[in-house]
Design a protein around this motif. Structure first.
Motif, short mmCIF file in Angstrom:
data_model
loop_
_atom_site.label_atom_id
_atom_site.label_comp_id
_atom_site.label_asym_id
_atom_site.label_seq_id
_atom_site.Cartn_x
_atom_site.Cartn_y
_atom_site.Cartn_z
N GLY A 48 49.36 16.91 -13.83
CA GLY A 48 48.70 15.51 -14.17
C GLY A 48 47.54 15.12 -13.23
N PHE A 49 47.36 15.85 -12.42
CA PHE A 49 46.17 15.69 -11.51
C PHE A 49 44.83 16.46 -11.91
N GLU A 50 43.84 15.88 -11.39
CA GLU A 50 42.40 16.52 -11.74
C GLU A 50 41.96 17.06 -10.62
N LYS A 51 41.24 18.29 -10.47
CA LYS A 51 40.64 19.00 -9.20
C LYS A 51 39.99 17.93 -8.53
N SER A 52 39.30 16.96 -8.93
CA SER A 52 38.64 15.78 -8.24
C SER A 52 39.70 14.90 -7.49
N GLU A 53 40.60 14.89 -7.85
CA GLU A 53 41.65 14.08 -7.18
C GLU A 53 42.25 14.63 -5.97
N ILE A 54 42.28 15.74 -5.75
CA ILE A 54 42.85 16.81 -4.69
C ILE A 54 41.72 16.73 -3.57
N SER A 55 42.44 16.62 -2.40
CA SER A 55 41.73 16.80 -1.20
C SER A 55 42.28 18.09 -0.32
N VAL A 56 41.93 18.92 0.36
CA VAL A 56 42.42 19.94 1.22
C VAL A 56 41.71 20.09 2.50
N ARG A 57 42.45 19.86 3.65
CA ARG A 57 41.52 20.29 4.96
C ARG A 57 42.26 20.97 5.90
N TYR A 58 41.67 21.77 6.77
CA TYR A 58 42.49 22.60 7.67
C TYR A 58 41.67 22.27 8.85
N ASN A 59 42.30 21.78 9.94
CA ASN A 59 42.02 21.09 11.09
C ASN A 59 42.81 21.11 12.24
N ASN A 60 42.51 22.01 13.32
CA ASN A 60 43.40 21.88 14.62
C ASN A 60 44.87 22.70 14.14
N GLU A 61 44.57 23.75 13.47
CA GLU A 61 45.77 24.36 12.86
C GLU A 61 46.68 23.68 12.08
N ILE A 62 46.34 22.61 11.40
CA ILE A 62 47.13 21.73 10.55
C ILE A 62 46.36 21.72 8.95
N LEU A 63 47.18 22.18 8.09
CA LEU A 63 46.71 22.26 6.67
C LEU A 63 47.16 20.76 5.92
N SER A 64 46.50 19.99 5.68
CA SER A 64 46.73 18.86 4.85
C SER A 64 46.21 18.80 3.42
N VAL A 97 49.91 25.61 10.25
CA VAL A 97 49.48 27.25 10.22
C VAL A 97 48.58 27.51 11.07
N LYS A 98 49.08 28.43 11.92
CA LYS A 98 48.24 29.07 13.05
C LYS A 98 47.54 30.20 12.81
N SER A 99 46.50 30.50 13.58
CA SER A 99 45.63 31.80 13.47
C SER A 99 44.90 32.19 12.12
N ILE A 100 44.51 31.05 11.61
CA ILE A 100 43.93 31.20 10.26
C ILE A 100 42.35 31.40 10.55
N ASP A 101 41.62 32.18 9.60
CA ASP A 101 40.36 32.31 9.53
C ASP A 101 39.75 31.30 8.72
N GLU A 102 39.53 29.95 9.29
CA GLU A 102 39.39 28.95 8.36
C GLU A 102 37.93 29.09 7.49
N GLU A 103 37.05 30.02 7.94
CA GLU A 103 35.70 30.25 7.01
C GLU A 103 36.14 31.06 5.65
N ARG A 104 37.18 31.60 5.85
CA ARG A 104 37.49 32.41 4.48
C ARG A 104 38.60 32.02 3.94
N ILE A 105 39.04 30.51 4.00
CA ILE A 105 39.92 30.01 3.20
C ILE A 105 39.67 29.76 1.76
N ASN A 106 40.28 30.12 0.76
CA ASN A 106 39.88 29.92 -0.54
C ASN A 106 41.09 29.09 -1.14
N ALA A 107 40.44 28.44 -2.40
CA ALA A 107 41.33 27.12 -2.93
C ALA A 107 40.87 27.33 -4.41
#
Length: 134
Positions: A48-64, A97-107
Motif C-alpha cells: 500500500g506504500f509508494e516508493k516516494s513514501e519510503i526513506s532508508v538511511r544507513y548512519n553509524n552502523e544503524i540501518l533505518s 548492521v556492522k561492517s557495511i560498504d555504505e557506498e555500494r548499498i542497493n535498494a
C-alpha cells in the motif's frame, strides 16, 4: 456460580494485554534479514506504500527504514451529506548492521516489498588480546 473452569484467557487484564499485543504486532513492518556470504539482504513488507513514501538511511552502523502514508477519501451523497475519511500509517524500524560498504548499498521497491542489498566490507575477525589484571 462456579460452573465453568476459569480459563487464563478470560482474565480481564490478561485478555486486554493479549489483544493489544496482537494489535500492535499486526501494525509492525515485517522485515527479514539474511546473512549471505558477501552481503546482507533485507526485505521489508510495505504493501500500500509508494516508493516516494519510503526513506532508508544507513548512519553509524544503524540501518533505518521509515515509511509514512496518508490517504483521504471523500464521499458525497445528494449534495447534503459529506463524509470524509482519513487514514495514516507510519512505520519505523532500526537495525544495527556492522561492517557495511555504505557506498555500494542497493535498494529497490517492487510489489510492496523493499529489498536492500548491504555489501559487507572485508572484515577480518580478530582474536583480541587478553588483558592482565594488576
Amino acid at each position: 456460580m462456579n460452573l465453568l473452569p476459569k480459563n487464563d484467557w478470560l482474565d480481564g487484564e490478561d485478555l486486554m494485554g493479549r489483544l493489544m499485543n496482537t494489535f500492535w504486532d499486526d501494525r509492525k513492518m515485517s522485515v527479514d534479514i539474511r546473512d549471505l556470504d558477501d552481503h546482507y539482504e533485507v526485505k521489508a513488507d510495505l504493501p500500500g506504500f509508494e516508493k516516494s513514501e519510503i526513506s532508508v538511511r544507513y548512519n553509524n552502523e544503524i540501518l533505518s527504514i521509515d515509511a509514512e502514508h496518508t490517504s483521504e477519501h471523500e464521499v458525497k451523497d445528494d449534495g447534503r451529506f459529506v463524509r470524509r475519511e482519513r487514514s495514516s500509517s507510519a512505520f519505523h524500524r532500526q537495525f544495527v548492521v556492522k561492517s557495511i560498504d555504505e557506498e555500494r548499498i542497493n535498494a529497490k521497491f517492487e510489489n510492496g516489498v523493499l529489498t536492500l542489498k548491504l555489501p559487507k566490507t572485508d572484515y577480518e575477525e580478530k582474536k583480541g588480546k587478553a588483558i592482565s589484571i594488576d
